[in-house]
Motif scaffolding. Structure first.
Motif, PDB file in Angstrom:
ATOM      1  N   GLU A  11      27.143  16.356   4.272  1.00 18.76           N
ATOM      2  CA  GLU A  11      25.798  15.813   4.475  1.00 18.76           C
ATOM      3  C   GLU A  11      25.043  15.690   3.153  1.00 18.76           C
ATOM      4  OE1 GLU A  11      23.637  17.988   7.401  1.00 18.76           O
ATOM      5  OE2 GLU A  11      25.204  17.756   8.910  1.00 18.76           O
ATOM      6  N   LYS A  12      25.175  16.694   2.301  1.00 17.98           N
ATOM      7  CA  LYS A  12      24.478  16.650   1.020  1.00 17.98           C
ATOM      8  C   LYS A  12      25.033  15.544   0.129  1.00 17.98           C
ATOM      9  CE  LYS A  12      23.295  19.355  -3.037  1.00 17.98           C
ATOM     10  NZ  LYS A  12      23.397  20.629  -3.722  1.00 17.98           N
ATOM     11  N   THR A  13      26.343  15.385   0.093  1.00 22.59           N
ATOM     12  CA  THR A  13      26.925  14.366  -0.782  1.00 22.59           C
ATOM     13  C   THR A  13      26.600  12.960  -0.295  1.00 22.59           C
ATOM     14  OG1 THR A  13      29.052  14.429   0.376  1.00 22.59           O
ATOM     15  CG2 THR A  13      28.777  15.875  -1.509  1.00 22.59           C
ATOM     16  N   ILE A  14      26.437  12.790   1.012  1.00 19.02           N
ATOM     17  CA  ILE A  14      26.024  11.490   1.533  1.00 19.02           C
ATOM     18  C   ILE A  14      24.601  11.168   1.065  1.00 19.02           C
ATOM     19  CG2 ILE A  14      25.551  10.170   3.640  1.00 19.02           C
ATOM     20  CD1 ILE A  14      28.534  10.616   3.109  1.00 19.02           C
ATOM     21  N   ARG A  15      23.727  12.171   1.028  1.00 15.37           N
ATOM     22  CA  ARG A  15      22.369  11.963   0.510  1.00 15.37           C
ATOM     23  C   ARG A  15      22.394  11.632  -0.984  1.00 15.37           C
ATOM     24  NH1 ARG A  15      21.127  16.713   3.411  1.00 15.37           N
ATOM     25  NH2 ARG A  15      21.004  17.839   1.448  1.00 15.37           N
ATOM     26  N   LYS A  19      21.335   8.275  -4.719  1.00 18.39           N
ATOM     27  CA  LYS A  19      20.953   8.447  -6.129  1.00 18.39           C
ATOM     28  C   LYS A  19      22.076   8.023  -7.073  1.00 18.39           C
ATOM     29  CE  LYS A  19      18.052  12.441  -5.132  1.00 18.39           C
ATOM     30  NZ  LYS A  19      17.863  13.869  -5.410  1.00 18.39           N
ATOM     31  N   ASN A  20      23.108   7.387  -6.527  1.00 16.18           N
ATOM     32  CA  ASN A  20      24.265   6.934  -7.304  1.00 16.18           C
ATOM     33  C   ASN A  20      25.039   8.108  -7.902  1.00 16.18           C
ATOM     34  OD1 ASN A  20      25.836   4.744  -7.885  1.00 16.18           O
ATOM     35  ND2 ASN A  20      24.793   4.231  -9.780  1.00 16.18           N
ATOM     36  N   GLN A  21      25.145   9.206  -7.115  1.00 15.58           N
ATOM     37  CA  GLN A  21      25.895  10.387  -7.531  1.00 15.58           C
ATOM     38  C   GLN A  21      27.068  10.594  -6.571  1.00 15.58           C
ATOM     39  OE1 GLN A  21      22.952  13.491  -7.538  1.00 15.58           O
ATOM     40  NE2 GLN A  21      22.436  13.102  -9.683  1.00 15.58           N
ATOM     41  N   TYR A  22      28.232  10.915  -7.136  1.00 20.49           N
ATOM     42  CA  TYR A  22      29.452  11.094  -6.354  1.00 20.49           C
ATOM     43  C   TYR A  22      30.039  12.464  -6.655  1.00 20.49           C
ATOM     44  CZ  TYR A  22      29.046   6.083  -5.745  1.00 20.49           C
ATOM     45  OH  TYR A  22      28.585   4.839  -5.433  1.00 20.49           O
ATOM     46  N   ASN A  23      30.649  13.091  -5.647  1.00 20.76           N
ATOM     47  CA  ASN A  23      31.225  14.433  -5.788  1.00 20.76           C
ATOM     48  C   ASN A  23      32.734  14.369  -5.648  1.00 20.76           C
ATOM     49  OD1 ASN A  23      28.782  15.897  -6.017  1.00 20.76           O
ATOM     50  ND2 ASN A  23      28.456  15.595  -3.847  1.00 20.76           N
ATOM     51  N   PHE A  24      33.420  15.100  -6.523  1.00 22.35           N
ATOM     52  CA  PHE A  24      34.872  15.194  -6.480  1.00 22.35           C
ATOM     53  C   PHE A  24      35.283  16.647  -6.691  1.00 22.35           C
ATOM     54  CE2 PHE A  24      34.206  10.813  -7.709  1.00 22.35           C
ATOM     55  CZ  PHE A  24      35.169  10.133  -6.981  1.00 22.35           C
ATOM     56  N   ASP A  25      36.367  17.041  -6.056  1.00 25.30           N
ATOM     57  CA  ASP A  25      37.002  18.323  -6.336  1.00 25.30           C
ATOM     58  C   ASP A  25      38.121  18.072  -7.326  1.00 25.30           C
ATOM     59  OD1 ASP A  25      35.366  19.719  -4.648  1.00 25.30           O
ATOM     60  OD2 ASP A  25      36.767  19.699  -2.971  1.00 25.30           O
ATOM     61  N   VAL A  26      38.138  18.841  -8.408  1.00 26.39           N
ATOM     62  CA  VAL A  26      39.148  18.662  -9.453  1.00 26.39           C
ATOM     63  C   VAL A  26      39.776  20.019  -9.778  1.00 26.39           C
ATOM     64  CG1 VAL A  26      38.009  16.655 -10.449  1.00 26.39           C
ATOM     65  CG2 VAL A  26      37.472  18.897 -11.318  1.00 26.39           C
ATOM     66  N   LYS A  73      37.269  23.257  -8.952  1.00 29.04           N
ATOM     67  CA  LYS A  73      35.984  22.944  -9.563  1.00 29.04           C
ATOM     68  C   LYS A  73      35.425  21.705  -8.865  1.00 29.04           C
ATOM     69  CE  LYS A  73      35.868  23.055 -14.055  1.00 29.04           C
ATOM     70  NZ  LYS A  73      36.016  22.674 -15.473  1.00 29.04           N
ATOM     71  N   ARG A  74      34.138  21.699  -8.638  1.00 28.56           N
ATOM     72  CA  ARG A  74      33.477  20.538  -8.032  1.00 28.56           C
ATOM     73  C   ARG A  74      32.606  19.884  -9.090  1.00 28.56           C
ATOM     74  NH1 ARG A  74      31.444  21.254  -2.204  1.00 28.56           N
ATOM     75  NH2 ARG A  74      33.678  21.034  -1.950  1.00 28.56           N
ATOM     76  N   VAL A  75      32.744  18.567  -9.242  1.00 29.06           N
ATOM     77  CA  VAL A  75      31.956  17.829 -10.221  1.00 29.06           C
ATOM     78  C   VAL A  75      31.056  16.829  -9.496  1.00 29.06           C
ATOM     79  CG1 VAL A  75      33.583  18.075 -12.106  1.00 29.06           C
ATOM     80  CG2 VAL A  75      33.786  16.141 -10.612  1.00 29.06           C
ATOM     81  N   ILE A  76      29.850  16.689 -10.004  1.00 25.22           N
ATOM     82  CA  ILE A  76      28.900  15.693  -9.510  1.00 25.22           C
ATOM     83  C   ILE A  76      28.740  14.665 -10.614  1.00 25.22           C
ATOM     84  CG2 ILE A  76      26.566  15.259  -8.691  1.00 25.22           C
ATOM     85  CD1 ILE A  76      26.484  18.214  -7.836  1.00 25.22           C
ATOM     86  N   ILE A  77      29.137  13.436 -10.323  1.00 24.17           N
ATOM     87  CA  ILE A  77      29.156  12.371 -11.317  1.00 24.17           C
ATOM     88  C   ILE A  77      27.997  11.424 -11.041  1.00 24.17           C
ATOM     89  CG2 ILE A  77      30.493  10.439 -12.197  1.00 24.17           C
ATOM     90  CD1 ILE A  77      32.972  12.052 -11.292  1.00 24.17           C
ATOM     91  N   THR A  78      27.153  11.205 -12.035  1.00 25.84           N
ATOM     92  CA  THR A  78      26.060  10.251 -11.932  1.00 25.84           C
ATOM     93  C   THR A  78      26.460   8.995 -12.691  1.00 25.84           C
ATOM     94  OG1 THR A  78      24.485  12.073 -11.887  1.00 25.84           O
ATOM     95  CG2 THR A  78      23.602   9.876 -12.325  1.00 25.84           C
ATOM     96  N   LEU A  79      26.435   7.864 -11.990  1.00 26.48           N
ATOM     97  CA  LEU A  79      26.807   6.596 -12.605  1.00 26.48           C
ATOM     98  C   LEU A  79      25.568   5.861 -13.087  1.00 26.48           C
ATOM     99  CD1 LEU A  79      29.428   5.294 -10.041  1.00 26.48           C
ATOM    100  CD2 LEU A  79      29.833   6.600 -12.111  1.00 26.48           C
ATOM    101  N   LYS A  80      25.768   4.986 -14.069  1.00 24.08           N
ATOM    102  CA  LYS A  80      24.671   4.143 -14.544  1.00 24.08           C
ATOM    103  C   LYS A  80      24.315   3.148 -13.451  1.00 24.08           C
ATOM    104  CE  LYS A  80      25.670   4.605 -19.401  1.00 24.08           C
ATOM    105  NZ  LYS A  80      25.957   3.947 -20.669  1.00 24.08           N
TER     106      LYS A  80
END
Length: 91
Positions: A11-15, A19-26, A73-80
């Protein structure tokens, strides 16, 4: 490429998608620079910033055997602005 995980959809990652932010597990051994290079190469986007954190490992027990969950590790990526990553295929 094996160390890059999968996108996280909660739910949080959908919100955060608004904001043009994506979450990945790495994998824990990857650093932000390697993650940025991989995301920009694979998805052909420009990354503005990356935030990362390690999720805590939890103790699990099955009968007499005790162990721990896998650590990653979980990363939150903000795109331009103007870029996006297609997480769902439109069929």
């Amino acid at each position: 490429m094996d160390k890059m995980g999968y996108p996280v959809l909660t739910e949080k990652t959908i919100r955060l998608l608004e904001k043009n932010q994506y979450n990945f597990d790495v994998d824990i051994k990857l650093d932000k620079i390697e993650v940025k290079k991989w995301i920009e190469l694979f998805f052909d986007v420009k990354v503005m910033s990356i935030n990362s954190h390690r999720l805590p490992i939890k103790k699990k027990r099955i009968g007499a055997i005790t162990g721990y969950t896998a650590c990653y590790k979980r990363v939150i990526i903000t795109l331009k602005s103007g870029y996006s990553i297609p997480l769902f295929s439109n069929k």
